[in-house]
Design a protein around this motif. Structure first.
Motif, mmCIF file in Angstrom:
data_model
loop_
_atom_site.group_PDB
_atom_site.id
_atom_site.type_symbol
_atom_site.label_atom_id
_atom_site.label_comp_id
_atom_site.label_asym_id
_atom_site.label_seq_id
_atom_site.Cartn_x
_atom_site.Cartn_y
_atom_site.Cartn_z
ATOM 1 N N VAL A 72 37.923 41.294 30.217
ATOM 2 C CA VAL A 72 37.310 42.497 30.387
ATOM 3 C C VAL A 72 36.200 41.160 31.422
ATOM 4 C CG1 VAL A 72 34.340 42.888 29.976
ATOM 5 C CG2 VAL A 72 36.525 43.378 28.600
ATOM 6 N N LEU A 73 35.709 40.109 31.416
ATOM 7 C CA LEU A 73 35.074 39.269 32.088
ATOM 8 C C LEU A 73 35.263 38.849 33.666
ATOM 9 C CD1 LEU A 73 32.188 37.477 32.873
ATOM 10 C CD2 LEU A 73 34.399 36.165 32.075
ATOM 11 N N LEU A 74 37.163 39.680 33.759
ATOM 12 C CA LEU A 74 37.513 39.006 35.006
ATOM 13 C C LEU A 74 38.142 40.355 35.808
ATOM 14 C CD1 LEU A 74 40.787 36.928 33.702
ATOM 15 C CD2 LEU A 74 39.318 36.260 35.462
ATOM 16 N N THR A 75 38.403 41.242 34.785
ATOM 17 C CA THR A 75 37.492 42.291 35.479
ATOM 18 C C THR A 75 36.931 43.282 35.509
ATOM 19 O OG1 THR A 75 39.675 43.926 32.848
ATOM 20 C CG2 THR A 75 38.555 45.473 34.208
ATOM 21 N N ILE A 76 35.682 42.653 35.171
ATOM 22 C CA ILE A 76 33.962 43.139 35.947
ATOM 23 C C ILE A 76 34.194 42.577 37.220
ATOM 24 C CG2 ILE A 76 31.729 42.962 35.916
ATOM 25 C CD1 ILE A 76 31.791 42.964 32.798
ATOM 26 N N ILE A 77 34.616 40.862 37.583
ATOM 27 C CA ILE A 77 34.653 40.432 38.458
ATOM 28 C C ILE A 77 35.408 41.440 39.510
ATOM 29 C CG2 ILE A 77 35.903 38.216 39.632
ATOM 30 C CD1 ILE A 77 34.568 36.976 36.820
ATOM 31 N N ALA A 78 37.070 41.769 39.333
ATOM 32 C CA ALA A 78 37.907 42.419 40.104
ATOM 33 C C ALA A 78 37.191 43.850 40.658
ATOM 34 C CB ALA A 78 39.072 42.888 39.325
ATOM 35 N N TYR A 79 36.616 44.275 39.693
ATOM 36 C CA TYR A 79 35.817 45.484 40.552
ATOM 37 C C TYR A 79 34.429 44.847 41.325
ATOM 38 C CZ TYR A 79 37.561 49.353 37.209
ATOM 39 O OH TYR A 79 37.920 50.590 36.292
ATOM 40 N N ILE A 80 34.012 44.262 40.947
ATOM 41 C CA ILE A 80 32.770 43.473 41.785
ATOM 42 C C ILE A 80 33.517 43.124 43.105
ATOM 43 C CG2 ILE A 80 31.507 42.123 42.662
ATOM 44 C CD1 ILE A 80 30.451 41.795 39.317
ATOM 45 N N VAL A 81 34.772 42.824 43.413
ATOM 46 C CA VAL A 81 35.437 42.263 44.349
ATOM 47 C C VAL A 81 35.768 43.846 45.123
ATOM 48 C CG1 VAL A 81 37.509 41.090 45.433
ATOM 49 C CG2 VAL A 81 36.244 39.843 43.719
ATOM 50 N N ALA A 82 36.755 44.810 44.450
ATOM 51 C CA ALA A 82 37.286 46.264 44.942
ATOM 52 C C ALA A 82 35.621 46.567 45.336
ATOM 53 C CB ALA A 82 38.027 46.702 43.956
ATOM 54 N N HIS A 83 34.463 46.905 45.154
ATOM 55 C CA HIS A 83 33.466 46.947 45.657
ATOM 56 C C HIS A 83 33.563 46.474 46.969
ATOM 57 C CE1 HIS A 83 30.111 49.860 45.762
ATOM 58 N NE2 HIS A 83 29.284 48.601 46.158
ATOM 59 N N ILE A 84 33.135 45.409 46.401
ATOM 60 C CA ILE A 84 33.201 44.479 48.168
ATOM 61 C C ILE A 84 34.258 45.130 49.173
ATOM 62 C CG2 ILE A 84 32.605 42.299 49.409
ATOM 63 C CD1 ILE A 84 31.957 41.505 47.211
ATOM 64 N N ILE A 85 35.609 44.885 48.474
ATOM 65 C CA ILE A 85 36.550 45.020 49.685
ATOM 66 C C ILE A 85 36.782 47.066 50.682
ATOM 67 C CG2 ILE A 85 39.006 45.696 49.664
ATOM 68 C CD1 ILE A 85 39.501 43.001 48.038
ATOM 69 N N LYS A 86 36.375 47.446 49.974
ATOM 70 C CA LYS A 86 35.839 49.186 49.918
ATOM 71 C C LYS A 86 34.684 49.125 50.880
ATOM 72 C CE LYS A 86 35.678 53.490 47.783
ATOM 73 N NZ LYS A 86 35.751 54.624 46.795
ATOM 74 N N ARG A 87 33.516 48.355 50.630
ATOM 75 C CA ARG A 87 32.138 48.876 51.353
ATOM 76 C C ARG A 87 32.662 48.018 52.823
ATOM 77 N NH1 ARG A 87 27.071 45.254 49.690
ATOM 78 N NH2 ARG A 87 28.090 46.101 47.883
ATOM 79 N N LYS A 88 33.440 47.024 53.068
ATOM 80 C CA LYS A 88 33.634 45.880 54.170
ATOM 81 C C LYS A 88 34.641 47.263 54.938
ATOM 82 C CE LYS A 88 33.121 41.650 52.950
ATOM 83 N NZ LYS A 88 33.828 40.129 53.331
ATOM 84 N N GLN A 89 35.099 48.095 54.318
ATOM 85 C CA GLN A 89 36.775 48.929 54.538
ATOM 86 C C GLN A 89 35.657 50.106 55.812
ATOM 87 O OE1 GLN A 89 39.600 50.298 52.186
ATOM 88 N NE2 GLN A 89 40.799 47.830 52.823
#
Length: 92
Positions: A72-89
């Motif tokens: 769950v901790l790794l999944t939360i980190i992955a969601y945060i990274v996905a959100h950052i990537i989406k925002r940059k795009q």
């Protein structure tokens, strides 16, 4: 540490989250479920007496909870990274 600890608490959680992150980010919520099922199967194969002896069952239950917390901790980190990537795009 033996191979069971390394695989259940390290390799399987990381591999599952990373694989789902790169294949289909919208399905990241399934990473804890898939990872837990794989870990339970590996545990039963590695220690067949894990469900029949009381001492092993207690440790097995605790290890599943610990494994879920890691995933769950790794999944939360992955969601945060996905959100950052989406925002940059979207900003480009």
């Amino acid at each position: 540490m033996d191979w069971w600890n390394i695989s259940v608490f390290g390799i399987i959680p990381v591999f599952t989250v990373v694989l789902i992150f790169f294949v289909k980010r919208k399905l990241l919520w399934t990473a804890p479920l898939i990872s837990t099922v794989i870990s339970v199967i590996i545990s039963i194969i590695a220690v067949p007496d894990i469900l029949s002896e009381g001492e092993y069952r207690a440790h097995f239950g605790i290890s599943i909870l610990f494994h879920l917390a890691i995933v769950v901790l790794l999944t939360i980190i992955a969601y945060i990274v996905a959100h950052i990537i989406k925002r940059k795009q979207n900003n480009q």
